[in-house]
Design an enzyme around this catalytic site. Structure first.
Site, PDB file in Angstrom:
ATOM      1  N   GLY A 164       3.592 100.984  75.938  1.00  0.00           N
ATOM      2  CA  GLY A 164       4.499 100.511  74.901  1.00  0.00           C
ATOM      3  C   GLY A 164       5.484  99.477  75.407  1.00  0.00           C
ATOM      4  CE  LYS A 202       8.111  90.337  79.752  1.00  0.00           C
ATOM      5  NZ  LYS A 202       6.895  89.582  80.133  1.00  0.00           N
ATOM      6  CG  ASP A 248      15.829  98.061  84.715  1.00  0.00           C
ATOM      7  OD1 ASP A 248      14.947  97.472  84.059  1.00  0.00           O
ATOM      8  OD2 ASP A 248      16.296  97.602  85.781  1.00  0.00           O
ATOM      9  CG  ASP A 294      -1.158  97.388  78.967  1.00  0.00           C
ATOM     10  OD1 ASP A 294      -2.031  97.677  79.808  1.00  0.00           O
ATOM     11  OD2 ASP A 294      -0.019  96.990  79.283  1.00  0.00           O
ATOM     12  CG  ASN A 295      -0.858  93.156  80.213  1.00  0.00           C
ATOM     13  OD1 ASN A 295       0.068  93.573  79.529  1.00  0.00           O
ATOM     14  ND2 ASN A 295      -0.874  93.274  81.534  1.00  0.00           N
TER      15      ASN A 295
END
Length: 478
Positions: A84, A107, A119, A246-247
């Site tokens: 995610g 981003k 983080d 996922d990319n």
């Protein structure tokens, strides 16, 4: 002009996200924005004059409804489970005048429920790299996400060392990933996989929506788009570095620029990601990995699409890729027609380049200066084994003479597909180091140069990379 945003993802796919707002950075400030792209999207210049604002997650524009998307995926060939948007937030979907939409994805926007051990932040280094790479690819004519802005800050972000925290505004027609489909398939929620497919078809393949065979036709086009994209990567010497499922973009866009690299020396097994110890994502393995990823996507569709239809689409991948690759490589060599000896000539050149560690971009650009009736070539001095080069070059000139086209016409064609400038890692690194010291001059200068990759230049942007600039190791940390 007032920008208009819609909430299609939020309204139609309620189980695919968590709604939340960005977390601003300390003393955020805008250091670069993409004027050309902003004009294309009809973004008023005033938005870039009021501090960090939306670019730094400090404000939302009317109609925005921010959310973080959930997806899963295979990483380095191993099922990784739920992933995610761990540091990105989809602020909104801009509705353009032609009826299409453009995602605004921030981003480095802070913690999300999908941050796992991260983080939620991005560093200035990685945001600069992505902005440069995505714009470089766009101007090379390769489908890609785009970069709209960069914000830096006084917030330290800790990777190997403390680095400046930053945010990148990335835009794309869609951020639909293979991993969105995997997420629900592995949760045994095939009806939600179908809903994702219906969403994709409704908004991005609308001409198929009423076709009774829509899923097969749609997946076949996803295969074709992916094959075309990978062929284009290979022709310009681009290595993505982290082709996890996922990319992978459903629309066939280059997505998620991490430890990417363009070839310096021609090295087929080039590995740009220092975490890729087995070379899974090496340059020459990209076509095979993309097919493997498509097979994973096909598996998610198997509950409602006939397996024979999925396999038929997958079987078309190699031919589509080879067709696109062959067409572009013939253009790079200056061949107008297709002849049976073309592949042998190309493979012989690649073998020679690999032995000599010839610079990939410079070799093809210098080849563009060839005159078919002249034995002289500026490229000859680039090779140590002159006899081997002379033999190949004689056969190459003979092949050129089979096409009835003037040198000037052929050279013009070749120079339109053989860039003089690509984003070498050392060029990006130089801009990053200056920016980290507060000097944005090189960042802006390099962005300007990348808009004209096929133009002749006489500066160090097109020279051989310095020794320190070759094989710079890049990690996934961002």
């Amino acid at each position: 002009m007032t920008l208009s945003f819609v909430t299609r993802w939020r309204d139609e796919l309620p189980e695919t996200y968590t709604a939340l707002s960005p977390t601003p950075l300390n003393n955020a400030r805008l250091i670069w924005h993409n004027t050309e792209l902003a004009n294309t999207l009809s973004i008023p210049s005033s938005l870039f004059k009021n501090g960090a604002g939306v670019w730094g997650g400090e404000a939302l524009l009317p109609g925005m409804s921010p959310l973080a998307q959930v997806y899963s995926g295979h990483q380095f060939g191993v099922w990784a489970g739920q992933l995610g948007d761990g540091r990105g937030i989809l602020l909104g979907e801009q509705l353009l005048a032609d009826g299409t939409t453009m995602d605004w994805h921030l981003k480095g926007a802070g913690l999300t429920p999908y941050s796992r051990m991260g983080d939620g932040r991005a560093v200035l280094r990685s945001t600069i790299r992505e902005s440069l790479a995505s714009e470089a690819m766009h101007y090379l004519g390769i489908p890609t996400t785009r970069a709209l802005s960069i914000v830096t800050s006084d917030s330290p972000v800790y990777r190997e060392t403390a680095e400046p925290g930053a945010m990148l505004m990335r835009v794309a027609p869609s951020h639909l990933r293979f991993g969105h489909f995997e997420h629900f398939y592995y949760r045994r929620e095939s009806e939600k996989v179908r809903q994702l497919a219906d969403f994709a078809i409704r908004h991005y393949w609308s001409h198929l929506e009423d076709d009774e065979d829509k899923y097969r036709l749609w997946f076949s086009d996803v295969v074709a788009r992916t094959a075309s994209l990978i062929a284009q990567w290979q022709t310009v010497g681009f290595a993505h570095g982290v082709m996890n499922t996922d990319n992978m973009s459903l629309l066939g866009l280059t997505l998620d620029y991490g430890p990417f690299g363009f070839l310096d020396d021609y090295e087929p097994g080039f590995i740009c990601n220092h975490s890729d110890h087995q070379g899974r994502y090496s340059f020459d393995n990209q076509p095979a990995v993309a097919l493997w990823n498509l097979q994973r996507l096909a598996q998610t569709l198997s509950p409602f699409v006939a397996v024979d239809a999925l396999n038929e689409a997958l079987d078309s991948y190699q031919q589509v890729l080879l067709t696109h690759y062959g067409q572009r490589m013939r253009q790079k060599l200056g061949f107008i027609t297709e002849q049976k000896e073309d592949n042998a000539l190309l493979n012989e050149l690649f073998s020679l380049m690999a032995r000599e560690r010839s610079d990939y971009t410079r070799t093809f650009r210098m080849l563009s200066l060839t005159e078919q009736h002249s034995t002289a070539s500026p490229l000859r001095d680039e090779f140590i084994d002159r006899a081997a080069f002379d033999g190949w070059f004689a056969r190459y000139r003979g092949r050129l003479q089979q096409d009835e086209v003037s040198d000037s016409e052929r050279q013009q064609l070749m120079q339109s597909v053989n860039p003089a400038l690509v984003l070498r890692n050392w060029l990006a690194q130089r801009a990053i180091e200056a920016a980290e010291k507060g000097d944005m001059t090189e960042l802006h200068r390099l962005h300007g140069a990348l808009r004209n990759p096929f133009s002749d230049r006489d500066d160090d942007y097109v020279s051989r990379p310095p020794d320190w600039g070759k094989r710079l190791e890049v990690s996934c940390s961002s």
